[in-house]
Write an enzyme that holds these catalytic residues in place. Structure first.
Site, short mmCIF file in Angstrom:
data_model
loop_
_atom_site.label_atom_id
_atom_site.label_comp_id
_atom_site.label_asym_id
_atom_site.label_seq_id
_atom_site.Cartn_x
_atom_site.Cartn_y
_atom_site.Cartn_z
N HIS A 187 -132.56 -48.11 -5.52
CA HIS A 187 -131.91 -47.97 -3.71
C HIS A 187 -131.12 -47.26 -3.53
O HIS A 187 -129.96 -47.56 -4.72
CB HIS A 187 -132.36 -49.19 -3.08
CG HIS A 187 -132.82 -48.80 -1.57
ND1 HIS A 187 -131.38 -48.94 -1.32
CD2 HIS A 187 -133.48 -48.99 -1.44
CE1 HIS A 187 -132.39 -48.92 0.27
NE2 HIS A 187 -133.30 -48.99 0.47
N GLU A 237 -140.91 -51.60 -1.86
CA GLU A 237 -142.39 -50.15 -2.12
C GLU A 237 -142.93 -50.99 -2.92
O GLU A 237 -144.61 -50.62 -2.84
CB GLU A 237 -142.06 -48.90 -2.16
CG GLU A 237 -141.05 -47.95 -1.24
CD GLU A 237 -142.22 -47.80 -0.21
OE1 GLU A 237 -142.55 -48.39 0.46
OE2 GLU A 237 -141.87 -46.03 0.91
N1 ACO Z 1 -136.67 -45.47 -12.74
C1 ACO Z 1 -135.59 -44.71 -13.57
N2 ACO Z 1 -134.70 -44.22 -13.43
C2 ACO Z 1 -134.28 -45.08 -11.69
C3 ACO Z 1 -134.41 -45.00 -10.82
C4 ACO Z 1 -136.05 -45.25 -11.11
N3 ACO Z 1 -136.70 -45.70 -10.03
N4 ACO Z 1 -134.21 -45.11 -9.70
C5 ACO Z 1 -132.77 -44.53 -10.27
N5 ACO Z 1 -132.68 -44.11 -11.05
C6 ACO Z 1 -132.35 -43.60 -12.47
C7 ACO Z 1 -131.16 -41.23 -11.91
O1 ACO Z 1 -132.87 -41.43 -12.25
C8 ACO Z 1 -130.10 -41.91 -11.79
O2 ACO Z 1 -129.70 -41.73 -13.85
P1 ACO Z 1 -128.87 -40.37 -13.84
O3 ACO Z 1 -127.32 -41.42 -13.24
O4 ACO Z 1 -129.05 -40.23 -15.64
O5 ACO Z 1 -129.49 -39.22 -13.14
C9 ACO Z 1 -129.74 -43.72 -11.50
O6 ACO Z 1 -130.25 -43.74 -11.73
C10 ACO Z 1 -129.13 -42.85 -10.07
O7 ACO Z 1 -129.85 -42.82 -9.33
P2 ACO Z 1 -129.56 -41.64 -8.00
O8 ACO Z 1 -131.13 -40.70 -8.00
O9 ACO Z 1 -128.51 -41.43 -7.90
O10 ACO Z 1 -130.01 -42.90 -7.10
P3 ACO Z 1 -129.90 -43.29 -5.42
O11 ACO Z 1 -128.89 -43.31 -4.97
O12 ACO Z 1 -130.15 -41.63 -4.92
O13 ACO Z 1 -131.55 -42.97 -5.28
C11 ACO Z 1 -133.75 -43.79 -5.17
C12 ACO Z 1 -132.13 -44.14 -4.49
C13 ACO Z 1 -133.90 -42.25 -4.97
C14 ACO Z 1 -134.74 -44.77 -4.14
C15 ACO Z 1 -134.10 -43.89 -6.61
O14 ACO Z 1 -133.81 -45.37 -6.83
C16 ACO Z 1 -135.84 -43.44 -6.74
O15 ACO Z 1 -135.80 -42.19 -7.19
N6 ACO Z 1 -136.43 -44.93 -7.10
C17 ACO Z 1 -137.95 -44.45 -7.37
C18 ACO Z 1 -138.62 -43.82 -5.66
C19 ACO Z 1 -138.75 -45.08 -5.44
O16 ACO Z 1 -139.22 -46.55 -5.27
N7 ACO Z 1 -138.71 -44.50 -3.72
C20 ACO Z 1 -138.45 -45.71 -2.74
C21 ACO Z 1 -137.37 -46.08 -2.31
S1 ACO Z 1 -137.13 -47.30 -0.50
C22 ACO Z 1 -137.48 -46.33 0.88
O17 ACO Z 1 -136.78 -45.74 0.68
C23 ACO Z 1 -138.38 -47.38 1.65
#
Ligand code: ACO
Length: 353
Positions: free
Chosen positions: A233, A286
């Protein structure tokens, strides 16, 4: 780039997300005091500063008006996914002197979603009695209605999330409420925001089918460079408080999947800790949303639209707040393209002279 992380774009009295403590406050009340304990209408009343009884009556009236307005457009939604179908119905919505526009918006999302679900099940359009949760559910089954009500309360508002921000940007231009909601719905649809719960069920199916179960599947996914849906998140560095509330609610429904979900969650959290030791990635809303909405009986393709049936309350409250206190939202960009001779590099903010 920052993705506006940590940037304050508005002042709000509606909700506060504390990502370190795992706390969600809606107008001074903790989520745990509300979800599963009061109705969605009460949470709307809290956000909109209206008595619960007036909200309940207003939404019931609004569903009738919305039903009159959207019924003749249902055939146009046949080739569309659920979020696009809702968007289309919202574009046909017109203000009506009989009901406030925010009541009409919430009523229309409830009525529209139920009508699209019924149509795809071969049923004629109908107007359900009772609460918003009952209208979305389409039947009066008490445990299912209670679980759905808890879900709708849990997702009613959540700080400056992407869809709410979108609604506020559109409202800040002086646009009407309904176009702001169409924009918000579009932002909600992506898998990094509200589009994740359907893929969470796909993940559970894949874990069940994998020869090494959840442990083997999550490792293979991460090794392939893919993200695990339902984890991570932007704000929370600990478990999302909505996941706690929703897990409790789904446990009361005795979902067939709960054991597999727990094993998958455990395997995912362990693998994510190894994968990203410096970035806490915990269970988000989620993950248990997917289980709950499946147990309540919605098809997985409709999950994002059910999310909208709750979040629309927050979108309406934010549009009102933006109109009352906000200015045009117009950030700046840093230009990194080529320059004509004599021009100097700077961002697109006003630079004087
Ligand atoms: N699985 C694997 N790796 C992940 C995940 C995940 N679920 N979430 C983040 N990471 C990794 C990213 O790949 C990134 O790695 P990097 O630095 O090597 O590129 C690092 O963790 C940081 O991720 P960011 O994308 O910078 O984090 P951000 O704050 O932008 O993302 C997000 C948050 C979009 C929710 C992300 O955690 C994600 O994509 N989760 C999976 C999708 C999901 O569950 N969506 C629902 C969110 S809840 C809602 O909005 C209602």
């Amino acid at each position: 780039m920052s993705g506006l992380e940590g940037t304050i774009v508005a002042e709000t009295a509606l909700s506060r997300v504390d990502g370190q403590r795992g706390e969600l406050i809606l107008r001074g009340r903790l989520l745990e005091e509300l979800a599963g304990k009061v109705s969605f209408e009460a949470v709307c009343g809290l956000l909109w500063e209206e008595p619960e009884g007036e909200v309940a009556q207003g939404l019931a009236r609004a569903r009738q008006v919305a039903f009159e307005q959207v019924s003749s457009h249902l055939a146009e939604t046949d080739a569309l996914g659920y979020p696009a179908a809702l968007r289309l119905l919202l574009t046909h919505l017109r203000p009506d002197a009989r009901v406030p526009e925010h009541h009409l918006a919430v009523g229309a999302v409830g009525v529209g979603l139920r009508a699209v679900l019924d149509r795809r099940a071969g049923l004629p359009p109908r107007l359900c009695e009772g609460s918003h949760a009952q209208a979305v559910l389409g039947k009066s089954d008490q445990p299912l209605r209670r679980a759905l009500d808890c879900y709708l309360c849990s997702v009613a508002d959540h700080g400056m999330n992407p869809s709410t921000f979108t609604a506020r940007v559109i409202a800040s231009t002086g646009a009407e409420l309904f176009p702001a909601l169409v924009g918000a719905l579009s932002a909600l649809e992506g898998p990094l925001h509200g589009g994740a719960p359907g893929p969470v069920l796909d993940m559970l199916d894949a874990c069940a089918a994998h020869p090494e179960g959840p442990v083997g599947w999550v490792q293979a996914e991460l090794a392939a460079g893919r993200r695990l849906m339902g984890f991570g998140h932007r704000i929370y560095r600990v478990r999302d408080p909505r996941a706690v509330v929703l897990k409790r609610a789904v446990s009361e429904l005795q979902s067939q999947r709960i054991r597999l979900a727990e094993q998958t969650e455990e395997a995912a959290l362990a693998a994510l800790r190894r994968h990203k030791p410096d970035r806490p990635l915990e269970t988000n809303v989620e993950f248990y949303t997917a289980l709950l909405l499946e147990a309540v009986g919605f098809p997985r393709e409709a999950f994002t639209a059910v999310f909208a049936a709750g979040r629309v309350a927050g979108w309406c409250a934010h549009v009102r707040e933006q109109r009352q206190n906000g200015r045009l939202i117009r950030p700046a960009a840093r230009y990194v393209g080529s320059l004509p001779p004599g021009s100097e590099a700077h961002s697109d903010t006003y630079v004087g002279g």
